[in-house]
Write a protein that holds these residues in place. Structure first.
Motif, PDB file in Angstrom:
ATOM      1  N   LEU A   5      28.145 -28.150  42.792  1.00 28.16           N
ATOM      2  CA  LEU A   5      29.242 -27.665  44.138  1.00 28.16           C
ATOM      3  C   LEU A   5      27.973 -26.313  44.536  1.00 28.16           C
ATOM      4  N   ASP A   6      27.613 -26.702  45.617  1.00 25.57           N
ATOM      5  CA  ASP A   6      26.690 -25.986  46.534  1.00 25.57           C
ATOM      6  C   ASP A   6      27.783 -26.314  47.495  1.00 25.57           C
ATOM      7  N   GLY A   7      28.598 -24.631  48.342  1.00 24.63           N
ATOM      8  CA  GLY A   7      29.388 -25.645  49.696  1.00 24.63           C
ATOM      9  C   GLY A   7      30.124 -26.432  49.755  1.00 24.63           C
ATOM     10  N   ASP A   8      29.604 -26.919  50.533  1.00 26.76           N
ATOM     11  CA  ASP A   8      30.413 -28.765  50.632  1.00 26.76           C
ATOM     12  C   ASP A   8      29.409 -29.543  49.862  1.00 26.76           C
ATOM     13  N   ASP A   9      29.079 -29.136  49.706  1.00 29.75           N
ATOM     14  CA  ASP A   9      27.617 -30.810  48.943  1.00 29.75           C
ATOM     15  C   ASP A   9      28.301 -29.630  47.310  1.00 29.75           C
ATOM     16  N   HIS A  10      28.572 -31.268  47.187  1.00 35.11           N
ATOM     17  CA  HIS A  10      29.009 -31.518  45.765  1.00 35.11           C
ATOM     18  C   HIS A  10      28.570 -33.129  44.807  1.00 35.11           C
ATOM     19  N   TYR A  11      27.979 -33.238  44.197  1.00 36.40           N
ATOM     20  CA  TYR A  11      27.253 -34.041  43.223  1.00 36.40           C
ATOM     21  C   TYR A  11      27.156 -34.072  41.642  1.00 36.40           C
ATOM     22  N   PHE A  12      26.333 -34.822  41.381  1.00 34.51           N
ATOM     23  CA  PHE A  12      25.903 -34.904  39.427  1.00 34.51           C
ATOM     24  C   PHE A  12      25.287 -34.698  39.406  1.00 34.51           C
ATOM     25  N   PHE A  13      24.204 -34.337  38.776  1.00 34.22           N
ATOM     26  CA  PHE A  13      22.603 -34.184  38.532  1.00 34.22           C
ATOM     27  C   PHE A  13      22.756 -35.060  37.408  1.00 34.22           C
ATOM     28  N   ALA A  14      22.115 -36.537  36.921  1.00 32.13           N
ATOM     29  CA  ALA A  14      22.310 -37.456  36.300  1.00 32.13           C
ATOM     30  C   ALA A  14      21.283 -37.612  35.481  1.00 32.13           C
ATOM     31  N   GLU A  15      21.325 -37.927  33.982  1.00 31.95           N
ATOM     32  CA  GLU A  15      19.836 -37.587  33.091  1.00 31.95           C
ATOM     33  C   GLU A  15      20.220 -38.900  31.884  1.00 31.95           C
ATOM     34  N   PRO A  16      19.832 -40.181  32.489  1.00 34.33           N
ATOM     35  CA  PRO A  16      19.641 -41.545  31.481  1.00 34.33           C
ATOM     36  C   PRO A  16      19.263 -40.792  30.247  1.00 34.33           C
ATOM     37  N   GLY A  17      20.175 -41.118  29.128  1.00 31.93           N
ATOM     38  CA  GLY A  17      19.150 -41.024  27.997  1.00 31.93           C
ATOM     39  C   GLY A  17      18.806 -42.195  27.174  1.00 31.93           C
ATOM     40  N   PHE A  51      18.449 -37.694  38.100  1.00 26.08           N
ATOM     41  CA  PHE A  51      18.948 -38.585  39.847  1.00 26.08           C
ATOM     42  C   PHE A  51      20.002 -37.934  39.924  1.00 26.08           C
ATOM     43  N   VAL A  52      20.393 -38.319  40.997  1.00 23.82           N
ATOM     44  CA  VAL A  52      22.039 -37.265  41.769  1.00 23.82           C
ATOM     45  C   VAL A  52      22.649 -38.115  41.997  1.00 23.82           C
ATOM     46  N   ILE A  53      24.146 -38.687  41.145  1.00 22.22           N
ATOM     47  CA  ILE A  53      25.181 -39.065  42.222  1.00 22.22           C
ATOM     48  C   ILE A  53      25.916 -37.902  43.049  1.00 22.22           C
ATOM     49  N   LYS A  54      25.989 -38.892  44.029  1.00 18.35           N
ATOM     50  CA  LYS A  54      27.315 -37.428  45.238  1.00 18.35           C
ATOM     51  C   LYS A  54      29.206 -37.547  43.800  1.00 18.35           C
ATOM     52  N   ARG A  55      29.903 -37.165  44.454  1.00 18.12           N
ATOM     53  CA  ARG A  55      31.323 -36.859  43.899  1.00 18.12           C
ATOM     54  C   ARG A  55      32.018 -38.307  44.425  1.00 18.12           C
ATOM     55  N   ASP A  56      31.808 -38.540  45.833  1.00 21.99           N
ATOM     56  CA  ASP A  56      32.240 -40.005  45.933  1.00 21.99           C
ATOM     57  C   ASP A  56      31.930 -41.498  45.151  1.00 21.99           C
ATOM     58  N   ASP A  57      31.206 -40.828  44.840  1.00 22.10           N
ATOM     59  CA  ASP A  57      29.842 -42.834  43.679  1.00 22.10           C
ATOM     60  C   ASP A  57      30.737 -42.162  42.840  1.00 22.10           C
ATOM     61  N   LEU A  58      31.890 -40.984  41.934  1.00 21.88           N
ATOM     62  CA  LEU A  58      31.981 -41.147  40.553  1.00 21.88           C
ATOM     63  C   LEU A  58      32.566 -42.091  41.179  1.00 21.88           C
ATOM     64  N   ARG A 102      44.458 -22.213  38.377  1.00 20.34           N
ATOM     65  CA  ARG A 102      43.552 -23.178  39.105  1.00 20.34           C
ATOM     66  C   ARG A 102      42.196 -22.043  39.749  1.00 20.34           C
ATOM     67  N   ARG A 103      41.096 -22.759  39.965  1.00 22.84           N
ATOM     68  CA  ARG A 103      39.839 -22.534  40.538  1.00 22.84           C
ATOM     69  C   ARG A 103      39.497 -22.887  42.202  1.00 22.84           C
ATOM     70  N   ASP A 104      38.661 -22.242  42.686  1.00 24.39           N
ATOM     71  CA  ASP A 104      38.659 -22.179  44.303  1.00 24.39           C
ATOM     72  C   ASP A 104      37.911 -22.789  44.826  1.00 24.39           C
ATOM     73  N   ASP A 105      37.982 -23.530  43.528  1.00 29.41           N
ATOM     74  CA  ASP A 105      37.291 -25.031  43.666  1.00 29.41           C
ATOM     75  C   ASP A 105      37.438 -26.060  44.029  1.00 29.41           C
ATOM     76  N   SER A 106      36.918 -27.302  44.050  1.00 28.87           N
ATOM     77  CA  SER A 106      37.324 -28.667  43.820  1.00 28.87           C
ATOM     78  C   SER A 106      36.434 -29.200  42.478  1.00 28.87           C
ATOM     79  N   ALA A 107      36.037 -28.439  41.394  1.00 30.57           N
ATOM     80  CA  ALA A 107      34.791 -28.816  40.723  1.00 30.57           C
ATOM     81  C   ALA A 107      36.113 -29.975  39.521  1.00 30.57           C
ATOM     82  N   LEU A 108      35.434 -31.086  39.003  1.00 33.08           N
ATOM     83  CA  LEU A 108      36.467 -32.209  38.196  1.00 33.08           C
ATOM     84  C   LEU A 108      36.385 -31.844  37.693  1.00 33.08           C
ATOM     85  N   PHE A 109      35.156 -31.233  35.900  1.00 33.37           N
ATOM     86  CA  PHE A 109      34.745 -30.261  34.829  1.00 33.37           C
ATOM     87  C   PHE A 109      34.757 -29.498  34.856  1.00 33.37           C
TER      88      PHE A 109
END
Length: 381
Positions: free
Chosen positions: A191-203, A8-15, A67-74
């Motif tokens: 992180l793909d341009g302005d698209d920032h999300y998490f690919f989520a796999e429940p285990g 599934f996909v979780i948007k960064r703003d929903d983390l 510093r990175r050149d993006d806003s990665a959280l991890f």
């Protein structure tokens, strides 16, 4: 993929919603944050606590935040901490006793008052390290009650690596950079341009249950491809490698290799490698009393096989030289651990290389031992 074959996909703003659900369910969320110039693990309350836009430059004996050149959280690899400090605390009270008025003595075992932990941002190598320590502390004959209780209640949220440090060698140890199981929820940050999300796999059931309370959508083929590219990128960036095809036999054959003498000249016997290692489990037990002698306590504390006192018995220390102590550590980690627990004691996280003050590189030492043996074979025809 997980056994469920669902992603599934979780948007960064929903983390933040994931954090809120974890806290509401009674967990203490623990994860990465920047403090004192490094990325450490500590209690989190909000997404803003994460090391957004930070990464590290690591090499032998070197660690620097940058510093990175993006806003990665991890967007980092590993700092000096590992998750073992929560499951196997550096210092824990085992029991306390008090003298009674009639001359007797009451004994009280200490109850663990910590709420269950939710580990957020576990790397694949560290997940394997937890599973390695499970074999030590949760064996059927002598399970450790504190570790067993905390481990059984812990929630594991993996974040797969999208990069590797110069000291990483998890691919050599078959422990990463992508987790294949043993977690409740696995995330891959995209992180793909302005698209920032998490690919989520429940285990696990808990993973699916968490996901049900967080806004999400089903992943499409582009999301799968992006996650796979991240893993591939990390594999290509591995800074170290080690040949473990016959590692146990190699080290057993070279117990008296002259390389141990060279190591003795460099090693400070400081124990940094054992403190930073996510699988080392050496400890000591100490009894203390108050000045009156009416109150006594027993504590367990981390120890290291690099200390002189660790192998002390009546008459002196069994391993009195730095040579013998370093050899004990490396051979246990890569060879005798296999006999003892059926798995390697090394997960390729690279912490022992990064946090060694003189930059001793475990992978390089094994290579030099192997090369010295090959050179002898050539010389002998």
């Amino acid at each position: 993929m997980t056994n469920s074959d669902k992603a599934f996909v979780i948007k960064r703003d929903d983390l933040q919603r994931l954090f809120d659900v974890i806290i509401t369910r009674g967990y203490t969320p623990v994860g990465p944050m920047v403090r004192d110039g490094v990325i450490v693990y500590d209690v989190l309350r909000r997404v803003q606590d994460l090391p957004e836009g930070w990464t590290e430059d690591q090499d032998a004996g070197t660690y620097r935040l940058k510093r990175r050149d993006d806003s990665a959280l991890f967007g980092f690899n590993n700092g000096p901490h590992s998750w073992k400090k929560y499951l196997f605390p550096p210092r824990s009270k085992l029991w306390e006793g008090k003298k009674t008025e009639d001359g007797g003595f009451t004994l009280k075992e200490v109850e663990d008052t910590e709420r269950p932990f939710a580990f957020i941002g576990v790397r694949s190598c560290d997940l394997h390290a937890i599973q390695v320590q499970d074999k030590v502390f949760m064996n059927e004959h002598h399970p450790d009650p504190l570790y067993t209780d905390r481990r059984s209640r812990a929630l594991i949220i993996v974040v797969n690596c999208g990069q590797a440090a110069k000291t990483c060698f998890c691919t050599s140890m078959n422990t990463g950079p992508r987790a294949e199981g043993g977690y409740d929820l696995a995330l891959t940050e995209i992180l793909d341009g302005d698209d920032h999300y998490f690919f989520a796999e429940p285990g696990s059931k808990d993973g699916f249950s968490l996901l049900a309370e967080v806004p999400h959508e089903e992943a499409d083929s582009d999301n799968f491809t992006a996650a796979e590219k991240g893993t591939k990128r990390a594999e290509e960036q591995m800074g170290r490698k080690i040949d473990i095809s016959d590692i146990k036999e190699l080290l057993y054959r070279n117990y008296d290799n002259e390389r141990w003498d060279a190591l003795e000249k460099r090693c400070l016997a400081c124990g940094n490698c054992t403190m930073a290692c996510p699988t080392c489990f050496c400890s000591k037990v100490e009894d203390v009393t108050d000045l009156t002698g009416d109150h006594a306590e027993r504590w367990r504390e981390w120890d290291s096989c690099f200390t002189m006192d660790f192998s002390y018995i009546h008459g002196g220390s069994v391993r009195s030289t730095t040579r013998s102590r370093y050899r004990q550590w490396l051979m246990h980690k890569l060879a005798t651990w296999l006999d003892q627990f059926g798995t390697s004691g090394c997960v390729g996280c690279g912490r022992c290389i990064t946090w060694c003050p003189v930059g001793i590189d475990l992978t390089e030492e094994v290579r030099l031992i192997r090369d010295s043996e090959n050179q002898k074979d050539i010389a002998n025809g």
